[in-house]
Design an enzyme around this catalytic site. Sequence first.
Site, PDB file in Angstrom:
ATOM      1  N   ASN A  16       0.861  -1.184   0.000  1.00 30.79           N
ATOM      2  CA  ASN A  16       0.000   0.000   0.000  1.00 30.79           C
ATOM      3  C   ASN A  16       0.902   1.240   0.000  1.00 30.79           C
ATOM      4  O   ASN A  16       1.431   1.629   1.035  1.00 30.79           O
ATOM      5  CB  ASN A  16      -0.899  -0.021   1.256  1.00 30.79           C
ATOM      6  CG  ASN A  16      -1.740   1.231   1.369  1.00 30.79           C
ATOM      7  OD1 ASN A  16      -1.886   1.993   0.401  1.00 30.79           O
ATOM      8  ND2 ASN A  16      -2.303   1.459   2.547  1.00 30.79           N
ATOM      9  N   TRP A  17       1.048   1.819  -1.172  1.00 37.41           N
ATOM     10  CA  TRP A  17       1.987   2.950  -1.300  1.00 37.41           C
ATOM     11  C   TRP A  17       1.416   4.267  -0.787  1.00 37.41           C
ATOM     12  O   TRP A  17       2.122   5.263  -0.720  1.00 37.41           O
ATOM     13  CB  TRP A  17       2.388   3.124  -2.778  1.00 37.41           C
ATOM     14  CG  TRP A  17       3.321   2.065  -3.267  1.00 37.41           C
ATOM     15  CD1 TRP A  17       3.784   0.975  -2.570  1.00 37.41           C
ATOM     16  CD2 TRP A  17       3.920   1.987  -4.568  1.00 37.41           C
ATOM     17  NE1 TRP A  17       4.616   0.229  -3.363  1.00 37.41           N
ATOM     18  CE2 TRP A  17       4.718   0.833  -4.595  1.00 37.41           C
ATOM     19  CE3 TRP A  17       3.847   2.786  -5.717  1.00 37.41           C
ATOM     20  CZ2 TRP A  17       5.461   0.454  -5.713  1.00 37.41           C
ATOM     21  CZ3 TRP A  17       4.567   2.406  -6.833  1.00 37.41           C
ATOM     22  CH2 TRP A  17       5.366   1.256  -6.820  1.00 37.41           C
ATOM     23  N   LYS A  18       0.124   4.261  -0.490  1.00 41.94           N
ATOM     24  CA  LYS A  18      -0.533   5.501  -0.032  1.00 41.94           C
ATOM     25  C   LYS A  18      -0.265   6.620  -1.048  1.00 41.94           C
ATOM     26  O   LYS A  18      -0.222   6.340  -2.242  1.00 41.94           O
ATOM     27  CB  LYS A  18      -0.076   5.848   1.386  1.00 41.94           C
ATOM     28  CG  LYS A  18      -0.231   4.632   2.323  1.00 41.94           C
ATOM     29  CD  LYS A  18      -0.056   4.918   3.772  1.00 41.94           C
ATOM     30  CE  LYS A  18      -0.279   3.631   4.571  1.00 41.94           C
ATOM     31  NZ  LYS A  18      -0.223   3.808   6.003  1.00 41.94           N
ATOM     32  N   HIS A 103      -9.754   1.514   4.381  1.00 39.81           N
ATOM     33  CA  HIS A 103      -8.516   1.736   5.120  1.00 39.81           C
ATOM     34  C   HIS A 103      -8.739   2.773   6.226  1.00 39.81           C
ATOM     35  O   HIS A 103      -9.525   3.708   6.057  1.00 39.81           O
ATOM     36  CB  HIS A 103      -7.412   2.223   4.156  1.00 39.81           C
ATOM     37  CG  HIS A 103      -6.059   2.214   4.796  1.00 39.81           C
ATOM     38  ND1 HIS A 103      -5.628   3.238   5.599  1.00 39.81           N
ATOM     39  CD2 HIS A 103      -5.067   1.292   4.774  1.00 39.81           C
ATOM     40  CE1 HIS A 103      -4.415   2.948   6.041  1.00 39.81           C
ATOM     41  NE2 HIS A 103      -4.053   1.767   5.556  1.00 39.81           N
ATOM     42  N   GLU A 105      -7.118   5.208   7.151  1.00 37.55           N
ATOM     43  CA  GLU A 105      -6.858   6.605   6.773  1.00 37.55           C
ATOM     44  C   GLU A 105      -8.040   7.179   5.994  1.00 37.55           C
ATOM     45  O   GLU A 105      -8.265   8.387   6.004  1.00 37.55           O
ATOM     46  CB  GLU A 105      -5.536   6.685   5.986  1.00 37.55           C
ATOM     47  CG  GLU A 105      -4.348   6.503   6.925  1.00 37.55           C
ATOM     48  CD  GLU A 105      -3.095   5.947   6.280  1.00 37.55           C
ATOM     49  OE1 GLU A 105      -2.982   5.958   5.047  1.00 37.55           O
ATOM     50  OE2 GLU A 105      -2.225   5.480   7.052  1.00 37.55           O
ATOM     51  N   GLU A 173      -5.736  -4.285  10.787  1.00 39.63           N
ATOM     52  CA  GLU A 173      -4.712  -3.263  10.997  1.00 39.63           C
ATOM     53  C   GLU A 173      -5.050  -2.423  12.226  1.00 39.63           C
ATOM     54  O   GLU A 173      -5.841  -1.474  12.141  1.00 39.63           O
ATOM     55  CB  GLU A 173      -4.653  -2.319   9.788  1.00 39.63           C
ATOM     56  CG  GLU A 173      -4.328  -3.001   8.490  1.00 39.63           C
ATOM     57  CD  GLU A 173      -3.713  -2.005   7.506  1.00 39.63           C
ATOM     58  OE1 GLU A 173      -2.529  -2.155   7.184  1.00 39.63           O
ATOM     59  OE2 GLU A 173      -4.419  -1.063   7.087  1.00 39.63           O
ATOM     60  N   GLY A 179       2.164   2.884  10.738  1.00 37.72           N
ATOM     61  CA  GLY A 179       3.097   3.981  10.452  1.00 37.72           C
ATOM     62  C   GLY A 179       4.173   4.186  11.506  1.00 37.72           C
ATOM     63  O   GLY A 179       4.717   5.276  11.635  1.00 37.72           O
ATOM     64  N   SER A 221       3.033  -1.467  10.658  1.00 39.88           N
ATOM     65  CA  SER A 221       4.467  -1.494  10.940  1.00 39.88           C
ATOM     66  C   SER A 221       5.115  -2.862  10.728  1.00 39.88           C
ATOM     67  O   SER A 221       5.924  -3.316  11.548  1.00 39.88           O
ATOM     68  CB  SER A 221       4.746  -0.962  12.343  1.00 39.88           C
ATOM     69  OG  SER A 221       4.278   0.374  12.425  1.00 39.88           O
ATOM     70  N   GLY A 242       2.638  -0.847   4.472  1.00 40.92           N
ATOM     71  CA  GLY A 242       2.649   0.560   4.068  1.00 40.92           C
ATOM     72  C   GLY A 242       4.065   1.046   3.786  1.00 40.92           C
ATOM     73  O   GLY A 242       4.651   0.727   2.743  1.00 40.92           O
TER      74      GLY A 242
HETATM   75  P1  PGA Z   1       2.477   0.825   7.725  1.00 37.82           P
HETATM   76  O1  PGA Z   1       1.038   1.012   7.049  1.00 37.82           O
HETATM   77  O2  PGA Z   1       3.051  -0.466   7.221  1.00 37.82           O
HETATM   78  O3  PGA Z   1       3.236   2.017   7.282  1.00 37.82           O
HETATM   79  O4  PGA Z   1       2.249   0.776   9.201  1.00 37.82           O
HETATM   80  C1  PGA Z   1       0.145  -0.044   6.904  1.00 37.82           C
HETATM   81  C2  PGA Z   1      -1.132   0.478   6.315  1.00 37.82           C
HETATM   82  O5  PGA Z   1      -1.573   1.572   6.708  1.00 37.82           O
HETATM   83  O6  PGA Z   1      -1.724  -0.137   5.426  1.00 37.82           O
END
Ligand code: PGA
Length: 262
Positions: A16-18, A103, A105, A173, A179, A221, A242
């Site tokens: 997931n590159w966001k 997600h 976010e 998650e 993050g 993470s 992420g």
């Molecule tokens: P992260 O993000 O690996 O940076 O914790 C995971 C995600 O939000 O999908």
Amino acid sequence: MSYDIEMKKRNLVVANWKMNPESLEEAKKIFNAIRNSAKGLKNADVIVCPPFTYLQPFSKLDFPKNVFLGAQNVFGETKGAFTGEISAGMVKNLGANFSIVGHSERRAMGETNEIVRKKVQIAFNTNLMPILCIGEKERDKDGNHLEFIKNQIKECLTGLSKKDLVGIHIAYEPIWAIGKSYKEAMSPTDIHETVLFIKKSFGELFGRDTADSLRILYGGSVEAENASEIVRLGNIDGFLVGHASLVPSQFSAILKAADIKK
Ligand code: PGA
């Protein structure tokens, strides 16, 4: 390049590159590195979810059999006057076979379980495999977070047909673990326990037979340092990664960790 039922027997690692990286050139570099690491895998599949704008140029590249394209989101309607939104059909037509849905976010921007449910349904109707994200903001000693998770599963999936439920992927998650660094990720034993809880809840809500086919990914993470331990002890079917998915050396180590026979 289509979703193949054999994938169910292998671990699945979603990148997931966001909202990264800023240029197509950089995106292609990362994608090529991922593609090269993925080529050597025997027991794991990879889904790369770049920003929407890179889907089309990526779809023209060569894909090894175990690498797929996914979107990070789709809109909850099929077409119409929805300025700035992208439909499931549009991303499917650009070569994506999967989409992350719900997600945390996006939920933080106002997406409710009700909205997420519509997105899951539309994804299925469009033949786009949804990866439904769930997870609590915080844990407490009284176990209220477990009720929260169960309610997310219920509200995001109620009303779906049995056929669709059988194909669902859930990415668990915990928001408090997203993050950060591997040191702050959830412990493999806690992941294991929560995965059991998710399977049990899913079974109670939608039937044991449906729960047996449920695939659960862990996200929050995951880095090179903790991936192997989580694969070994976490009772999972893969990862949603992420920040580490943008760092080829990190992601390659995570793919190796996931490349085990199940
Ligand atoms: P992260 O993000 O690996 O940076 O914790 C995971 C995600 O939000 O999908």
